[in-house]
Design a protein around this motif. Structure first.
Motif, PDB file in Angstrom:
ATOM      1  N   ALA A 126       0.908  -1.237  -0.193  1.00 56.83           N
ATOM      2  CA  ALA A 126      -0.126  -0.069   0.240  1.00 56.83           C
ATOM      3  C   ALA A 126       0.846   1.142  -0.059  1.00 56.83           C
ATOM      4  CB  ALA A 126      -0.844  -0.006   1.160  1.00 56.83           C
ATOM      5  N   ARG A 127       0.459   2.288  -0.584  1.00 55.38           N
ATOM      6  CA  ARG A 127       1.219   3.275  -0.909  1.00 55.38           C
ATOM      7  C   ARG A 127       0.553   4.709  -0.161  1.00 55.38           C
ATOM      8  NH1 ARG A 127       4.098   4.140  -5.812  1.00 55.38           N
ATOM      9  NH2 ARG A 127       4.323   5.957  -4.658  1.00 55.38           N
TER      10      ARG A 127
ATOM     11  N   ASN B 247       0.704   7.955  -1.515  1.00 58.17           N
ATOM     12  CA  ASN B 247      -0.435   8.081  -2.828  1.00 58.17           C
ATOM     13  C   ASN B 247      -1.429   8.403  -2.062  1.00 58.17           C
ATOM     14  OD1 ASN B 247       1.530   7.538  -4.802  1.00 58.17           O
ATOM     15  ND2 ASN B 247       0.544   5.528  -5.208  1.00 58.17           N
ATOM     16  N   ALA B 248      -2.023   7.903  -0.974  1.00 55.70           N
ATOM     17  CA  ALA B 248      -3.293   8.257  -0.353  1.00 55.70           C
ATOM     18  C   ALA B 248      -3.257   9.897   0.183  1.00 55.70           C
ATOM     19  CB  ALA B 248      -3.695   7.431   0.714  1.00 55.70           C
TER      20      ALA B 248
ATOM     21  N   LEU C  77      -3.567  11.906  -2.791  1.00 54.91           N
ATOM     22  CA  LEU C  77      -4.940  12.123  -3.397  1.00 54.91           C
ATOM     23  C   LEU C  77      -5.908  12.873  -2.236  1.00 54.91           C
ATOM     24  CD1 LEU C  77      -6.262   8.694  -4.534  1.00 54.91           C
ATOM     25  CD2 LEU C  77      -7.615   9.984  -3.182  1.00 54.91           C
TER      26      LEU C  77
ATOM     27  N   LEU D  33     -13.299   9.972 -16.374  1.00 53.56           N
ATOM     28  CA  LEU D  33     -12.864   9.432 -15.042  1.00 53.56           C
ATOM     29  C   LEU D  33     -11.588   8.535 -15.314  1.00 53.56           C
ATOM     30  CD1 LEU D  33     -13.714   9.490 -12.009  1.00 53.56           C
ATOM     31  CD2 LEU D  33     -14.696   7.191 -12.360  1.00 53.56           C
ATOM     32  N   THR D  34     -11.668   7.428 -15.921  1.00 54.48           N
ATOM     33  CA  THR D  34     -10.469   6.664 -16.387  1.00 54.48           C
ATOM     34  C   THR D  34      -9.122   7.294 -16.842  1.00 54.48           C
ATOM     35  OG1 THR D  34     -11.598   5.842 -18.042  1.00 54.48           O
ATOM     36  CG2 THR D  34     -11.388   4.513 -16.278  1.00 54.48           C
TER      37      THR D  34
ATOM     38  N   ILE E  25      -7.813   9.248 -13.865  1.00 54.55           N
ATOM     39  CA  ILE E  25      -7.151   8.492 -12.793  1.00 54.55           C
ATOM     40  C   ILE E  25      -6.029   8.115 -13.504  1.00 54.55           C
ATOM     41  CG2 ILE E  25      -7.446   6.241 -11.787  1.00 54.55           C
ATOM     42  CD1 ILE E  25     -10.293   6.841 -11.176  1.00 54.55           C
TER      43      ILE E  25
ATOM     44  N   GLN F 288      -2.652   9.708 -13.067  1.00 61.51           N
ATOM     45  CA  GLN F 288      -2.288   9.697 -11.615  1.00 61.51           C
ATOM     46  C   GLN F 288      -1.730  11.198 -11.112  1.00 61.51           C
ATOM     47  OE1 GLN F 288      -0.169   6.297 -10.691  1.00 61.51           O
ATOM     48  NE2 GLN F 288      -2.050   5.354 -11.416  1.00 61.51           N
TER      49      GLN F 288
ATOM     50  N   TRP G  41      -5.845  14.582  -9.556  1.00 62.16           N
ATOM     51  CA  TRP G  41      -6.574  14.041  -8.688  1.00 62.16           C
ATOM     52  C   TRP G  41      -7.966  15.150  -8.346  1.00 62.16           C
ATOM     53  CZ3 TRP G  41      -6.718   9.068  -8.309  1.00 62.16           C
ATOM     54  CH2 TRP G  41      -5.582   8.463  -8.688  1.00 62.16           C
TER      55      TRP G  41
ATOM     56  N   VAL H 139     -10.636  14.121 -10.907  1.00 62.53           N
ATOM     57  CA  VAL H 139     -11.077  12.801 -10.270  1.00 62.53           C
ATOM     58  C   VAL H 139     -12.020  13.306  -9.085  1.00 62.53           C
ATOM     59  CG1 VAL H 139     -10.762  10.672  -9.358  1.00 62.53           C
ATOM     60  CG2 VAL H 139      -9.079  11.433 -10.770  1.00 62.53           C
TER      61      VAL H 139
ATOM     62  N   MET I 169     -15.981  12.664  -9.495  1.00 60.06           N
ATOM     63  CA  MET I 169     -16.695  11.834  -8.521  1.00 60.06           C
ATOM     64  C   MET I 169     -18.217  12.493  -7.839  1.00 60.06           C
ATOM     65  SD  MET I 169     -13.560   9.764  -6.550  1.00 60.06           S
ATOM     66  CE  MET I 169     -14.437   9.524  -5.297  1.00 60.06           C
TER      67      MET I 169
END
Lengths: 292, 441
Positions: free
Chosen positions: B52-53, B56-57, B60, B399-400, B403, B406, B409, B412, B416
């Protein structure tokens, strides 16, 4: 009919005739509304399809003759290599199991979440009646977020793997099942709950012993239906994101010609799995709901 | 005597029944737990924590509610660029540079707030961190050399050619080629107007004043019209394109669901036992429904996008085909459960088959049918997002794409929010229509 009730003279029933008139008027108005709705609907459909075709890369009439080309291409190649198809199918079984596991785990987790959310959001059962709107809104929000959004974001954070798909599907399942569970629980008989309360049972005991046995068959039936839906969702998420048979399918498709035997093997496997699960869940749902 | 002989066995059987129930009550959670443990092992949950990064979270989450401004100096040419998210579309022209950056010849002072500041000058660059001291970096033979109070904390990362400092107020990177500072500020910047627009950085009152009372900026059109078009064609956020994409997604769902309903209604009659006496034919139609449903939307989408190319029409047809299977099955089941008396009544007035169907059958199944169609319309809005990602149409595609870069965000997050609003809107719309059309409220 009308002339018989009125008798010979046309005069004596003005009330009745005005009733008849207003009835006919109502029928006319209803037909007119229906007609207008129909016209609007047809116009929407026609203009919608036209807009959709305009914004599409290829037109409908150009594409129609080519519709069979791709399946034909795939099938001819697969037919030439038919001898190795069973082996290929066998090769992709682990991926199918992963897809099914994703669906099953997310249905389980989602159903557990839905159970508590539903009980907390049902009038008459809720632990904290004031918080019912909060739990309802949170179920709405969970249902509204499409799986793909959560899955793609989680893939970025978790670096791929099936967990992203599980969480995404489980969250959606929690919201969707929660609503259905709560509708079932609303109709549950409250007498067992009162009985349990009178002997001093706490909230979780009242729910577990008084409500769950009543609603279990319907809840299970909804959960089975959701499992069916989640198998499909997990295959699609694999195709868009990562993991499971959907991902294998994407890889084989990207390879294109030369791998169509794999494509067919995966198609067959997925088709068989979906049909089998549909049939099984149909059978058990009938059993659960009708008690037969 | 017989009673006394029977009662222990009755008590026994009841006790046995209780014991069995208790065993089940314990066994079911145990089986579920065992399965979850198996799944955790097969999903390799243990290594998840390593993979898990969390950085990155963090990126984001901070992008979701804030934006960053890059202040970059090219170490070779000495040129300074100030750009939002470092994008060309968000670059400030020299006369509009925000007031927290002060340039004076070769010296640039950046105020990051709360006492944090960064200075670029000929000798190198310096960052002042309150409560710690001054981090001084000057190039020696092209490599950055760091002078800072010892011990060096772990929020300063040192590599051979790069020094980076991460603080709450902003980030600071020094490398051979450039030095850059990122300042984080709340909000989605340039959401209304981009920097090149004449309406950039104006307050709401100023904008209202411009729209109502001021002379035209562009003599060709009114200020308000200009404003709307500047907003609509915003290069950073592309509101126009995004709304089109949302519309496309709803269109896919609407066309797909309605067409499926229209196609499967007549087919439903052919698959219902009481309307189609020919068993072989009925079975055939049912197998078609099963096949179409079993093949699944994913595969239909792939096949169709090969023939029709990417776009909303392909998505709409894919939805229509998949749902024809589901609707066909449901409609035929509803048709088998109707009350025959009404049909007989209509038939006794001399109505033909079509009239019997129209006035005897349709009114009975209409509520079921409408409820299902509206429910599917809502659920297909969600599916259309996913299908759009596969066929390349609508908000799913945007959306894709966002994403996969990267880094966008904030876009994104914007999509959303829009997707959730769209689904909630369709949810309440379908609920409202259901109440209106079925219960007649």
């Amino acid at each position: 009919m009308a002339s018989i009730t009125y008798g010979a003279q046309p005069g004596p029933g003005p009330n009745l005739s005005s009733q008849q008139q207003s009835y006919l008027e109502m029928v006319r108005r209803k037909r007119m509304y229906g007609g207008i709705l129909m016209v609007i609907f047809v116009a929407l459909m026609a203009s919608g399809w036209m807009t959709a075709e305009m914004r599409n890369a290829g037109g409908f009439w150009n594409g129609l003759p080519q519709l069979a080309d791709f399946p034909a291409e795939v099938l001819t190649e697969a037919w030439d290599k038919r001898a190795i198809i069973p082996a290929l199918i066998w090769e992709h079984v682990p991926a199918l199991i992963e897809t099914l596991n994703i669906a099953a785990v997310s249905t389980l987790l989602g159903a557990l979440m839905a159970m508590s959310l539903a009980l907390l959001a049902t009038r008459g059962l809720a632990r904290w009646p004031r918080l019912i709107p909060l739990f309802r809104r949170s179920m709405d929000a969970l249902r509204a977020i499409p799986e793909i959004v959560v899955a793609l974001v989680l893939i970025f954070i978790l670096g791929g793997g099936p967990v992203a798909a599980v969480v995404a599907i489980a969250l959606h399942t929690g919201g969707a099942l929660g609503k259905q569970f709560s509708e079932v629980a609303e109709n549950a008989d409250l007498k067992p709950v009162e009985g349990l309360a009178s002997v001093g049972a706490n909230w979780s005991q009242r729910m577990w012993l008084g409500i769950i046995p009543q609603v279990a068959p319907n809840w299970l039936s909804y959960a089975l239906l959701r499992f069916e839906i989640n198998v499909r969702a997990s295959a699609i998420l694999g195709f868009v994101g990562e993991g499971g048979i959907g991902h294998d399918l994407k890889l084989a498709m990207q390879w294109g010609q030369g791998r169509y035997d794999q494509v067919v093997a995966i198609f067959l496997l997925l088709f068989a799995a979906i049909v089998l699960i549909d049939q099984l869940s149909d059978h058990y749902r009938n059993k659960l709901v009708k008690g037969a | 005597m017989t009673m006394t002989a029977l009662s222990p066995s009755l008590a026994q059987s009841v006790t046995a029944g209780f014991a069995r129930k208790r065993r089940i009550a314990i066994a079911v959670p145990l089986v579920i737990l065992a399965y979850l443990i198996y799944a955790a092992i097969s999903f390799d949950l243990a290594s998840l924590a390593q993979r898990a990064r969390f950085d990155n979270a963090a990126i984001l989450l901070s992008d979701f509610w804030s934006h960053k401004t890059h202040v970059t100096r090219d170490n070779r040419s000495g040129e300074l660029t100030v750009a939002i998210e470092g994008e060309g579309k968000g670059t400030y022209p020299a006369n509009l540079i925000p007031d927290w950056i002060v340039t004076d010849g070769d010296i640039t002072r950046i105020d990051l707030g709360r006492g944090y500041s960064v200075t670029y000058d000929v000798a190198g660059a310096r960052m002042i961190v309150p409560g710690y001291g001054t981090i001084d970096i000057r190039p020696v033979d092209g490599k950055p050399v760091l002078t800072a109070p010892e011990p060096i904390p772990d929020w300063i990362s040192l590599a051979e050619n790069k020094v980076s400092v991460t603080t709450d107020a902003g980030r600071f990177n020094y490398s051979r080629s450039k030095v850059e500072t990122f300042k984080y500020e709340a909000g989605w910047e340039l959401w209304f107007f981009t920097i090149d627009s004449p309406f950039f950085d104006k307050s709401f009152v100023e904008l209202a004043n411009l729209a109502i009372a001021s002379p035209r900026i562009d003599p060709e059109r009114s200020n308000f019209g200009y404003m709307v078009s500047e907003f609509w064609t915003n290069k950073m956020w592309r509101h126009g394109d995004v709304l089109w994409a949302i519309f496309e997604t709803i269109l896919m769902a609407f066309l797909g669901t309605m067409s499926a309903a229209l196609i499967s209604l007549p087919l439903g009659f052919l698959a219902a036992r009481n309307f189609m006496p020919l068993g072989v034919f009925r079975g055939a139609v049912r197998r078609v429904f099963d096949f179409v449903r079993g093949v699944d939307g994913l595969i239909w989408t792939i096949i169709l996008s090969r023939a029709f190319g990417p776009g909303p029409m392909t998505g709409a047809i894919a939805i229509a085909i998949t749902d024809t299977g589901s609707f066909g099955k449901m409609f035929s089941e509803a048709l088998e459960n109707i009350d025959e008396k009404q049909v007989e009544g209509v038939g006794s007035t001399g109505a033909n088959a079509l009239q019997r169907a129209r006035f005897g059958v349709i009114p009975q199944i209409m509520p079921v049918l409408l409820a299902q169609v509206l429910y599917y319309l809502e659920s297909n809005t969600r599916s259309a997002t996913v299908i759009g990602a596969i066929v390349g149409g609508g908000i799913g595609l945007l959306l894709t794409q966002a994403i996969s870069t990267q880094k966008d965000w904030e876009e994104v997050a914007y999509y959303m929010v829009l997707i959730v609003l769209m689904v909630m809107m369709m949810d309440s719309l379908s609920g409202w229509l259901r109440r209106k059309l079925i219960k007649g409220e």
